[in-house]
Design an enzyme around this catalytic site. Structure first.
Site, PDB file in Angstrom:
ATOM      1  N   GLU A   1       7.715  -4.114  -4.378  1.00 16.09           N
ATOM      2  CA  GLU A   1       7.574  -4.594  -5.748  1.00 16.09           C
ATOM      3  C   GLU A   1       8.541  -3.953  -6.739  1.00 16.09           C
ATOM      4  O   GLU A   1       8.121  -3.235  -7.659  1.00 16.09           O
ATOM      5  CB  GLU A   1       6.136  -4.372  -6.247  1.00 16.09           C
ATOM      6  CG  GLU A   1       5.109  -5.089  -5.419  1.00 16.09           C
ATOM      7  CD  GLU A   1       3.711  -5.041  -6.035  1.00 16.09           C
ATOM      8  OE1 GLU A   1       3.519  -4.317  -7.021  1.00 16.09           O
ATOM      9  OE2 GLU A   1       2.830  -5.736  -5.516  1.00 16.09           O
TER      10      GLU A   1
ATOM     11  N   GLU B   1       0.517  -8.303   0.489  1.00 20.42           N
ATOM     12  CA  GLU B   1      -0.623  -7.676  -0.201  1.00 20.42           C
ATOM     13  C   GLU B   1      -1.483  -8.767  -0.807  1.00 20.42           C
ATOM     14  O   GLU B   1      -0.970  -9.674  -1.472  1.00 20.42           O
ATOM     15  CB  GLU B   1      -0.177  -6.755  -1.348  1.00 20.42           C
ATOM     16  CG  GLU B   1       0.285  -5.401  -0.915  1.00 20.42           C
ATOM     17  CD  GLU B   1       0.662  -4.491  -2.086  1.00 20.42           C
ATOM     18  OE1 GLU B   1       0.051  -4.595  -3.172  1.00 20.42           O
ATOM     19  OE2 GLU B   1       1.590  -3.685  -1.907  1.00 20.42           O
TER      20      GLU B   1
HETATM   21  C1  BGC Z   1       0.779  -2.315  -5.557  1.00 18.95           C
HETATM   22  C2  BGC Z   1      -0.303  -1.414  -5.013  1.00 18.95           C
HETATM   23  C3  BGC Z   1      -1.491  -1.407  -5.959  1.00 18.95           C
HETATM   24  C4  BGC Z   1      -2.015  -2.820  -6.074  1.00 18.95           C
HETATM   25  C5  BGC Z   1      -3.251  -2.963  -6.960  1.00 18.95           C
HETATM   26  C6  BGC Z   1       0.256  -3.630  -6.087  1.00 18.95           C
HETATM   27  O1  BGC Z   1       1.045  -4.072  -7.129  1.00 18.95           O
HETATM   28  O2  BGC Z   1       1.786  -2.510  -4.595  1.00 18.95           O
HETATM   29  O3  BGC Z   1       0.225  -0.129  -4.840  1.00 18.95           O
HETATM   30  O4  BGC Z   1      -2.492  -0.530  -5.559  1.00 18.95           O
HETATM   31  O5  BGC Z   1      -1.012  -3.607  -6.653  1.00 18.95           O
HETATM   32  O6  BGC Z   1      -2.973  -2.621  -8.276  1.00 18.95           O
END
Ligand code: BGC
Length: 415
Positions: free
Chosen positions: A156, A335
């Site tokens: 990111e 993610e």
């Molecule tokens: C990040 C994580 C973070 C998650 C929730 C993502 O943007 O890569 O490190 O914990 O969001 O906020």
């Protein structure tokens, strides 16, 4: 579906703790978090010491891939120079243990924990960091390229620029607004340099993990505001990497040198999408120096973080990416997850993941990684936001699989 990657994601700073063990150097986040007293990540999930237990949890879960990040300050405590053998050994053992139980290692090389000494030299504002990052990549690839399935150079980059350098709510805490833009170009350049290095070590597959959000105009009059936001959140990173160009509106503000775009734009084996929620925008009010203003999305259920739950936003952004970049390689959702506090009965998380997984499958992705395996150190929110399939008691370090853990296990096994 047999090659589908069922995974979970974590990051080093958020779970490892052991901030001064094994020769690790300080990172920008070690410096940034003590401001919050005891709500820092010096212990976090103590994963540095409990990693075997965490691999066992993943075996129980049945995932066939695990995305984790390597802490640059464990490999090079000051961000440059020779390798810290103890640091590399730690990840080498982890990778071996994963391969032994049939879980494919998916490595992120940078998930925000810049070595502090590099920040003193300007961090991502200083172009030299791309060379430092290439050196660090070579040290890791030299040791792990034979076993790592997927490589993600930078997690990111949008959040590093926006939260770290533009508004300062993340480390290194700089509020430079548009003067933060050079960091975007240097992050992209570092991505490209790392891809070159990884190819030279015959890496199996190289891609990205970019944060994406559909940008919704609040009214038909706010389309320009939504586009302006989308350019700095989505396209500033996707466009140069996938098509070798920057959005026109920002290109003149970036310190691009001859040949940079060729380095940044290299064929990728996969494109990783991190998705949490859409963003609604309106035109700026008077006195606002930005070309947009954020508006709340209040017609959907909210997570504990207050983020709207919109599964269709995931298929929407993947469709938009494919339209804008017809050459988009296979997509992994690198993610996807939500914050809810319940210790065990987390029906909201199951509903969230069920909706997002369905949207991902409908969009034809090749893998899905839940954020996150464990409750962890949630950056500026400390331990107040829990994203884990596994609950962590931060007093005792006891891990308790939540209902969503059992739900995901059944989805994966097809029970
Ligand atoms: C990040 C994580 C973070 C998650 C929730 C993502 O943007 O890569 O490190 O914990 O969001 O906020």
């Amino acid at each position: 579906m047999s090659d589908f990657l069922w995974g979970v994601s974590t990051s080093a700073f958020q779970i490892e703790g052991a901030f001064d063990a094994g020769g690790r150097g300080p990172s920008v986040w070690d410096e940034f978090t003590p401001i919050r007293d005891d709500d820092n990540a010096s212990v976090a999930c103590d994963h540095y010491n409990r990693w075997r237990e965490d691999v066992a949890l993943m075996t129980q879960l049945g995932v066939n891939a695990y995305r984790f990040s390597i802490a640059w300050p464990r490999i090079q405590p000051s961000g440059k120079g020779p390798v810290n053998a103890e640091g590399l050994d730690f990840y080498d053992r982890l990778v071996d243990a994963l391969v032994d139980v049939g879980i494919a290692p998916v490595v992120t090389l940078y998930h925000w924990d810049t070595p502090l000494e590099l920040e003193a030299e300007g961090g991502w504002l200083n172009r030299d960091i791309a060379d430092r990052f290439a050196d660090y990549t070579a040290l890791v690839a030299n040791r792990l390229a034979d076993r790592v399935k997927l490589w993600i150079p930078i997690n990111e980059p949008a959040m590093v620029t926006l939260q770290g350098y533009a508004i300062g709510e993340h480390a290194p805490g700089k509020a430079l607004l548009f003067d933060a833009l050079p960091t975007a170009h240097h992050l992209n350049l570092a991505h490209g340099r790392a891809v070159e290095v990884l190819r030279s070590f015959n890496a199996q597959a190289v891609g990205t993990a970019n944060n994406h959000t559909p940008a919704w105009p609040a009214t038909p009059n706010d389309v320009a505001a939504a586009e302006a936001y989308s350019e700095i959140h989505n396209w500033l990173y996707a466009d140069p990497v996938l098509s070798g160009r920057y959005p026109d509106a920002v290109a003149d503000l970036l310190p691009i040198q001859d040949g940079d775009l060729q380095v940044i734009h290299q064929p990728l084996d996969f494109y990783g999408v991190n998705y949490y929620n859409p963003t609604r925008l309106k035109s700026p009010s008077e006195g606002n120096p930005l070309p947009f203003e954020l508006v709340e999305i209040d017609e959907y259920p909210l997570t504990n973080f207050g983020w709207p739950v919109v599964p269709s936003g995931l298929s929407e952004i993947i469709t938009t990416l494919r339209e804008r970049h017809p050459n988009l390689p296979p997509v992994y959702v690198t993610e996807s997850g939500c914050s809810f506090p319940h210790e065990v009965e987390d029906t909201e998380r199951i509903a969230y993941l069920d909706g997002h997984l369905k949207a991902a499958l409908e969009a034809g992705v090749d893998g899905y990684f839940v954020w996150s395996l464990l409750d962890n150190f949630e950056w500026e929110s400390g331990y107040s936001q829990r994203f884990g399939l596994v609950h962590v008691d931060f007093e005792t370090q006891r891990r308790t699989p939540r209902d969503s853990f059992h739900w995901y296990r059944k989805v994966i096994s097809g029970e």
